[in-house]
Design an enzyme around this catalytic site. Structure first.
Site, PDB file in Angstrom:
ATOM      1  CG  ASP A   6      -1.899   1.124   1.238  1.00  0.00           C
ATOM      2  OD1 ASP A   6      -2.385   1.480   2.327  1.00  0.00           O
ATOM      3  OD2 ASP A   6      -2.178   1.676   0.151  1.00  0.00           O
ATOM      4  CD  GLU A  52       2.182   0.307   5.864  1.00  0.00           C
ATOM      5  OE1 GLU A  52       1.184   0.832   6.391  1.00  0.00           O
ATOM      6  OE2 GLU A  52       3.193  -0.029   6.490  1.00  0.00           O
ATOM      7  CG  ASP A 101      -1.095  -1.824   6.192  1.00  0.00           C
ATOM      8  OD1 ASP A 101      -1.041  -2.104   7.411  1.00  0.00           O
ATOM      9  OD2 ASP A 101      -1.727  -0.852   5.737  1.00  0.00           O
ATOM     10  CD  GLU A 129      -4.276  -3.066   8.777  1.00  0.00           C
ATOM     11  OE1 GLU A 129      -4.709  -3.352   7.648  1.00  0.00           O
ATOM     12  OE2 GLU A 129      -4.097  -1.902   9.154  1.00  0.00           O
ATOM     13  NE  ARG A 130       5.317  -2.015   9.047  1.00  0.00           N
ATOM     14  CZ  ARG A 130       6.012  -1.064   8.460  1.00  0.00           C
ATOM     15  NH1 ARG A 130       5.620  -0.587   7.300  1.00  0.00           N
ATOM     16  NH2 ARG A 130       7.087  -0.567   9.013  1.00  0.00           N
TER      17      ARG A 130
END
Length: 619
Positions: free
Chosen positions: A337, A340, A372, A403-404
């Site tokens: 993404d 990021e 992400d 998802e980070r």
């Protein structure tokens, strides 16, 4: 008067019992006197050991047996054993150790034990031990005295520290070496050149050969980093290990053959994945053993080959030129993404991109409406003669999405409600394997608005209750390493798969044939469009969002209510048919939710009833 009666006898003095271990007593006395002459405080340590030995009524075979006595530690026992071996070499293997041939007496007053004067004056050091050995002995025993003598630390041959240093050095000389070793592989490799076990302590002791690792770290010879721990040599440790290896080769010229064998074994062992140029390299098998790749059950550890079965197939609907992607006709590409890589702490975000580039990962930065990171199977296309642009490549989304979360971002998302919303959207995105990548960031949780225990509980609930796979890392570099390993794992997993495009709305999964896998996946365009956050919402979706604003109602519970009452209107109609208020409060209590099919319960049922049926403001 007294002179006429002669000397007064006050009673018979009882003779002292002779010590059954006179040789040990003699050696300890010599070492005590030697320490006393030099003004060392270890003389008091030796004196305490002498007092304990004098009280012990049984003979001792060696110094190791003396460890059961008070004030006898590993250092004193080791010294006694060394002197005992010298005694056997100078005399005979069967020499008596429980009697003295010289004029040494053990029945002397406390504190005045010493050898014969002629012997004590003939030499300033104890009998049978050299000045160098005495310094070594003083270095072992001098802990209580607080006196430190500067001397170079060299581990004993075939000891735990010796084996660890040599093993790390030899591993660093192998082609393709990572520059570090994990604990298990270090223990396995070092065991062959160590006399003591790295895992099982000796009888009567709590220490193993691995206990010496803490000494190497304290002396700045060994470096321990990351979690799971990685062990590598410092500059001092490398120099010492190189010298030990040189001495080892001098003692045994067959080391070259052993080193060649190690090199062959390393070539046949687990596949090494080069992730970074420096120390940040990961080994695919080690990462799988430490739960780095998600399994079917979030809490189960799996290996790389067992991490996932081939994704299941849904109803097949061929689209595009051929309707499917054959093995070898597509590449597995990591999608990042754009959030990021831009905004916020730009330097930290650019570090992620640099690490991925350094690791040789094929990735594409684009806007993702949910998550992400994810992976796509992108069709390989060739330019068509006579056309300006090549054909548009077909892109299918694999079933893994990440998802980070940094620990500070996690705290903020919990407080403003984004945490629950993001998990809900990830569950509804159409991908079957959601992953939460949590960056611990050291002790950052101590400075957050929420207690650390609350943050840890939220992470555990995400894994256990919501069914996400949770991977914890320390920093951006480890996040990039995990993304790299996952990318290569998925490339291997899907290399023989025939991929079909399916609609997100189709239901009814069928199992894939492992011998000839065929997998149905969502196209990236449909996936990303369906995950738009601010798109027009249906009445059902608005109702679900309303329910999830109630404390205690998770996504699973809201979905269970929606199965019975898809809109607010249908729920109000059901409440209108209830005869009494108590019946209305219990309307939702028996609804089953989640994998365990538990009841929603009377408390939440009453809360929902009060929200939608109370006239006027809620108290």
């Amino acid at each position: 008067m007294p002179s006429e009666q002669g000397p007064v006898r006050l009673g018979r003095k009882r003779p002292l019992t002779p010590c059954p271990n006179p040789l040990f007593l003699q050696w300890l006395t010599e070492m005590r006197d030697h320490a006393k002459e030099k003004g060392l405080k270890t003389q008091y340590v030796y004196q305490k050991a002498i007092n304990s030995l004098k009280k012990y009524p049984l003979p001792l075979k060696n110094g190791k047996e003396a460890k059961i006595l008070q004030n006898f530690g590993d250092g004193i026992c080791k010294i006694l054993d060394e002197r005992l071996q010298n005694h056997y070499r100078e005399n005979d293997v069967h020499a008596d150790v429980h009697s003295l041939s010289s004029g040494f007496t053990t029945n002397q007053p406390h504190g005045n034990l010493h050898p014969d004067k002629s012997a004590s004056h003939s030499s300033k050091e104890p009998l049978g031990i050299s000045e160098g050995s005495m310094r070594k002995a003083e270095g072992i025993i001098r802990k209580e005295g607080g006196v430190k003598k500067k001397r170079e630390y060299v581990p004993q041959k075939r000891s735990g520290a010796y084996a660890v240093l040599l093993t790390l050095y030899r591993n660093s000389q192998l082609p393709g070496s990572k520059g570090f070793m994990f604990k298990n592989e270090l223990q396995n490799e070092a065991q062959s050149i160590c006399d003591k076990s790295f895992t099982v302590p000796d009888l009567g002791s709590k220490y193993t050969a691995w206990s010496s690792v803490s000494t190497l770290i304290q002396k700045n010879l060994l470096l321990k980093t990351h979690s799971p721990a990685r062990y590598s040599l410092t500059e001092l440790g490398l120099a010492l290990a190189e010298r030990l290896e040189f001495e080892e080769r001098g003692d045994d010229c067959g080391r070259d053959k052993e080193k060649a064998t190690l090199a062959e074994e390393s070539g046949d062992g687990p596949v090494t994945i080069n992730l970074t140029v420096n120390e940040g390299e990961w080994e695919e098998e080690d990462i799988a053993e430490n739960n780095c790749i998600p399994s079917e059950e979030p809490t189960a550890a799996t290996t790389v080959n067992q991490a996932e079965n081939v994704p299941t197939c849904s109803g097949l609907s061929g689209t595009g030129r051929d309707g499917h992607l054959l093995p070898g006709s597509y590449d597995i590409v990591l999608c990042v993404d754009f959030i990021e890589t831009t905004g916020g702490n730009t330097a930290r975000k650019q570090e992620l991109v640099k690490e991925l580039q350094k690791n040789g990962v094929i990735f594409d930065i684009r806007k993702l409406n949910v998550g992400d990171f994810l992976w796509i199977a992108r069709e390989k296309v060739e330019p068509v003669p006579g056309q300006l642009r090549p054909p548009v490549a077909k892109e299918l989304v694999l079933d893994y999405i990440i998802e980070r979360k940094r620990i500070d971002d996690l705290c903020g998302s919990i407080m403003d409600g984004r945490f629950r919303e993001q998990k809900f959207r990830l569950k509804r995105c159409g991908l079957r394997k959601p992953i939460y990548l949590v960056e611990e960031c050291g002790s950052a949780a101590a400075h957050m608005s929420l207690p650390e225990s609350t943050l840890q509980q939220a992470i555990v609930n995400t894994q256990v209750v919501d069914g996400f796979f949770v991977k914890r890392v320390q920093d951006v570099r480890e996040s990039a390493a995990y993304l790299t390993v996952m990318t290569r794992h998925l490339q291997k997993l899907y290399q023989n798969c025939t991929l079909f495009c399916r609609s997100r709305e189709l239901e009814g999964d069928i199992e894939c044939d492992m011998e000839s896998p065929q997998c149905s996946l969502i196209s990236f365009t449909e996936f990303n469009h369906g995950a738009v956050k601010n798109k027009c919402q249906t009445v059902r979706e608005v109702f679900a969002r309303q329910l999830m604003q109630i404390s205690g109602i998770s996504g699973d519970k809201a979905a269970a209510i929606l199965e019975h009452y898809s809109t607010v209107s249908s729920l109000l109609d059901a409440y209108a048919q209830c005869v009494t208020e108590a019946e209305g409060e219990k309307l939702l209590s028996s609804i089953k939710y989640g994998k365990l099919k538990r009841n929603l319960g009377p408390v939440l049922s009453r809360t929902v009833y009060q929200l939608y049926c109370t006239r006027g403001p809620l108290s």
